[in-house]
Design an enzyme around this catalytic site. Structure first.
Site, PDB file in Angstrom:
ATOM      1  CD  GLU A 136      -1.405  -0.283  -2.831  1.00 37.82           C
ATOM      2  OE1 GLU A 136      -2.364   0.459  -2.577  1.00 37.82           O
ATOM      3  OE2 GLU A 136      -0.241  -0.034  -2.502  1.00 37.82           O
ATOM      4  CE  LYS A 165       0.390   6.735  -1.037  1.00 38.01           C
ATOM      5  NZ  LYS A 165       0.659   6.586  -2.455  1.00 38.01           N
ATOM      6  CD  GLU A 183       4.129   5.717  -2.580  1.00 43.05           C
ATOM      7  OE1 GLU A 183       4.072   5.978  -1.371  1.00 43.05           O
ATOM      8  OE2 GLU A 183       3.196   5.957  -3.376  1.00 43.05           O
ATOM      9  CG  ASN A 225      -0.324   4.704   2.675  1.00 44.56           C
ATOM     10  OD1 ASN A 225       0.242   5.378   3.545  1.00 44.56           O
ATOM     11  ND2 ASN A 225       0.331   4.164   1.656  1.00 44.56           N
ATOM     12  CB  SER A 262      -6.312   5.926  -8.995  1.00 50.15           C
ATOM     13  OG  SER A 262      -5.017   6.465  -9.193  1.00 50.15           O
ATOM     14  N   GLY A 299      -1.606   6.761  -7.490  1.00 51.48           N
ATOM     15  CA  GLY A 299      -1.422   8.209  -7.538  1.00 51.48           C
ATOM     16  C   GLY A 299      -1.455   8.786  -8.946  1.00 51.48           C
ATOM     17  CG  HIS A 342       3.170   1.472  -0.394  1.00 50.72           C
ATOM     18  ND1 HIS A 342       3.662   2.289  -1.387  1.00 50.72           N
ATOM     19  CD2 HIS A 342       1.822   1.656  -0.378  1.00 50.72           C
ATOM     20  CE1 HIS A 342       2.650   2.930  -1.945  1.00 50.72           C
ATOM     21  NE2 HIS A 342       1.525   2.561  -1.358  1.00 50.72           N
TER      22      HIS A 342
END
Ligand code: PEP
Length: 251
Positions: free
Chosen positions: A167, A11, A97, A9, A213, A173, A95
């Site tokens: 996730e 992003k 985010e 991904n 990560s 991240g 996702h």
């Protein structure tokens, strides 16, 4: 036997020129990769160019989002038709985010999942708890609600084209990875919910990726867990060498 699936991904990273450099780097080692299914999800602006570069390779193309609507007055949105025209096969949906910054709810994720499946695109459906959920002992409750909500009304047959990505938000991240035991425990739990929803056979066939990560150094251990069937990779997918090493860890 579930074939492992490693998806990158990217992003909101990579100009078209940078995307070309990355995909050319990936092709050196992964163009013919059959042991693991490899997917790259560039930003929308680079999809066409990356799609052209992936022609005649085994690497598949994914997008990072998709509208739940077919076409029309939806400023800023991208439709299934537009994605399929570029030979996109997978769409990342829900996702964290998108859930956090754009307030996407399970209802909307579910609408998109249904639309993707109806149009023969394969959704990668993301779920995962926040740090406060985990600390309060609510991981299973939160994950179950997201799984049942995002995947409501999906049939056992449709599940063949679904990938779930677990996730944990606190691991995305941040450099903090769930331990392989923590991840395995939630993957097994997700599979049991799917079995309850649509039956054991569909649950056994479902691929569940881990994301948060993941990097070359921890990939092998995570990917060797019985219910971890791949990875959704953010930061480490932006560099050809590190992504290739993660894919190799899944072979
Ligand atoms: C992600 O955002 O899907 C992700 C897993 O990111 P990272 O690998 O950077 O934690």
């Amino acid at each position: 036997m579930r074939k492992k699936i490693i998806a990158g991904n990217w992003k909101m990273n990579k100009t078209v020129a940078e995307a070309v450099a990355l995909v050319e780097g990936l092709k050196i080692d992964l163009a013919d990769c059959m042991d693991v299914e490899v997917v790259v999800c560039p930003p929308f602006t680079a999809l066409k160019t990356v799609s052209d570069k992936l022609e005649n390779t085994q690497i598949k193309l994914g997008s990072q989002n998709m509208s739940s609507e077919d076409d029309g007055a939806y400023t800023g949105e991208i439709s299934h038709t537009m994605l399929k025209e570029l030979f996109v096969k997978y769409v990342i949906l829900g996702h964290s985010e998108r859930r956090e910054y754009y307030k996407e709810t399970d209802f909307w994720v579910n609408k998109k999942v249904k639309k993707a499946l109806e149009k023969n695109l394969r959704p990668i459906v993301c779920v995962g708890e926040k740090l406060e959920d985990r600390e309060a002992g609510n991981t299973e409750k939160v994950v179950e609600e997201q799984v049942r909500g995002s995947l409501a009304d999906i049939t056992a047959a449709q599940f063949e084209n679904v990938v779930v990505a677990y996730e944990p938000v606190w691991a995305i991240g941040t450099g903090k990875t769930a331990t392989s035991e923590q991840a395995q425990e939630v993957h097994k739990f997700i599979r049991s919910i799917i079995a309850d929803m649509v039956g054991q056979k569909a649950a056994d066939g479902l691929r569940i990726q881990y994301g948060g990560s993941m990097k070359a150094a921890n990939a092998k251990e995570l990917l060797s867990q019985p219910d971890i069937d791949g990875g959704l990779i953010g930061g480490a997918a932006l560099d050809a060498r590190s992504f290739i090493d993660i894919v190799k860890a899944g072979m």
